[in-house]
Design a protein around this motif. Structure first.
Motif, PDB file in Angstrom:
ATOM      1  N   VAL A  26       0.835  -1.207   0.000  1.00 24.90           N
ATOM      2  CA  VAL A  26       0.000   0.000   0.000  1.00 24.90           C
ATOM      3  C   VAL A  26       0.865   1.252   0.000  1.00 24.90           C
ATOM      4  O   VAL A  26       0.606   2.203  -0.744  1.00 24.90           O
ATOM      5  N   GLU A  27       1.909   1.264   0.811  1.00 27.19           N
ATOM      6  CA  GLU A  27       2.784   2.439   0.866  1.00 27.19           C
ATOM      7  C   GLU A  27       3.468   2.692  -0.478  1.00 27.19           C
ATOM      8  O   GLU A  27       3.693   3.833  -0.864  1.00 27.19           O
ATOM      9  N   MET A  28       3.784   1.613  -1.196  1.00 28.25           N
ATOM     10  CA  MET A  28       4.370   1.786  -2.528  1.00 28.25           C
ATOM     11  C   MET A  28       3.349   2.391  -3.493  1.00 28.25           C
ATOM     12  O   MET A  28       3.703   3.193  -4.350  1.00 28.25           O
ATOM     13  N   SER A  41       1.486   2.897 -10.708  1.00 26.97           N
ATOM     14  CA  SER A  41       0.275   2.223 -11.172  1.00 26.97           C
ATOM     15  C   SER A  41      -0.069   1.092 -10.201  1.00 26.97           C
ATOM     16  O   SER A  41       0.720   0.156 -10.025  1.00 26.97           O
ATOM     17  N   VAL A  42      -1.252   1.188  -9.593  1.00 23.58           N
ATOM     18  CA  VAL A  42      -1.674   0.167  -8.645  1.00 23.58           C
ATOM     19  C   VAL A  42      -1.815  -1.175  -9.354  1.00 23.58           C
ATOM     20  O   VAL A  42      -1.392  -2.212  -8.844  1.00 23.58           O
ATOM     21  N   ALA A  43      -2.397  -1.152 -10.537  1.00 20.80           N
ATOM     22  CA  ALA A  43      -2.607  -2.398 -11.279  1.00 20.80           C
ATOM     23  C   ALA A  43      -1.278  -3.075 -11.607  1.00 20.80           C
ATOM     24  O   ALA A  43      -1.129  -4.289 -11.445  1.00 20.80           O
ATOM     25  N   ARG A  44      -0.305  -2.290 -12.060  1.00 16.25           N
ATOM     26  CA  ARG A  44       1.001  -2.856 -12.418  1.00 16.25           C
ATOM     27  C   ARG A  44       1.708  -3.408 -11.173  1.00 16.25           C
ATOM     28  O   ARG A  44       2.243  -4.516 -11.193  1.00 16.25           O
ATOM     29  N   TRP A  70      -7.096  -2.886   0.597  1.00 16.84           N
ATOM     30  CA  TRP A  70      -6.066  -2.675   1.614  1.00 16.84           C
ATOM     31  C   TRP A  70      -5.777  -1.193   1.794  1.00 16.84           C
ATOM     32  O   TRP A  70      -5.509  -0.745   2.902  1.00 16.84           O
ATOM     33  N   ARG A  71      -5.830  -0.417   0.703  1.00 16.71           N
ATOM     34  CA  ARG A  71      -5.608   1.033   0.804  1.00 16.71           C
ATOM     35  C   ARG A  71      -6.674   1.681   1.673  1.00 16.71           C
ATOM     36  O   ARG A  71      -6.377   2.562   2.489  1.00 16.71           O
TER      37      ARG A  71
END
Length: 126
Positions: free
Chosen positions: A29-31, A38-41, A56-57
């Motif tokens: 999440v921190e990343m 990109s969350v998906a990537r 989780w975010r």
């Protein structure tokens, strides 16, 4: 931030579902909170569904994605219990102790004293 970590996934009692550690969830999440990520990537690179990362975010932002750790002295506010002589008579008979932790609120009404406060804090800090 070091991005070289491996998820510690355990199979749950229901079979094929994985259970990730809190440390893994928080790190991922921190990343995702870094600009331009990109969350998906990132989810795909770590073998997690992007929808799960968004869940989780939400938990992270609500403060629910934290490990249960013993309270540190910086987590508590100073408390002063006044003796009967120091408290005005109108306030001496009543008092309120309110503790809020996440969505849980504990309210104790009545005359506050050192023994009651110590007992409440002992139970909460376990």
């Amino acid at each position: 931030m070091d991005t070289n970590f491996q998820p510690v996934a355990q199979r749950g009692p229901r079979g094929k579902y994985r259970q990730h550690s809190l440390e893994f969830k928080r790190a991922l999440v921190e990343m995702t909170l870094q600009p331009g990520v990109s969350v998906a990537r990132l989810a795909r690179e770590h073998g997690v569904n992007a929808n799960q990362v968004f869940t989780w975010r939400k938990l992270y932002e609500a403060g629910q994605l934290v490990a249960a750790a013993p309270a540190q002295s910086s987590d508590l506010l100073p408390v002063v219990v006044a003796t009967q002589e120091q408290v005005p008579e109108s306030e001496a008979a009543t008092g309120t102790i309110t503790l809020e932790i996440g969505r849980v609120r504990l309210r104790i009404e009545g005359q506050a004293n050192a023994a009651t406060l110590a007992q409440v804090l002992e139970r909460v800090l376990r």
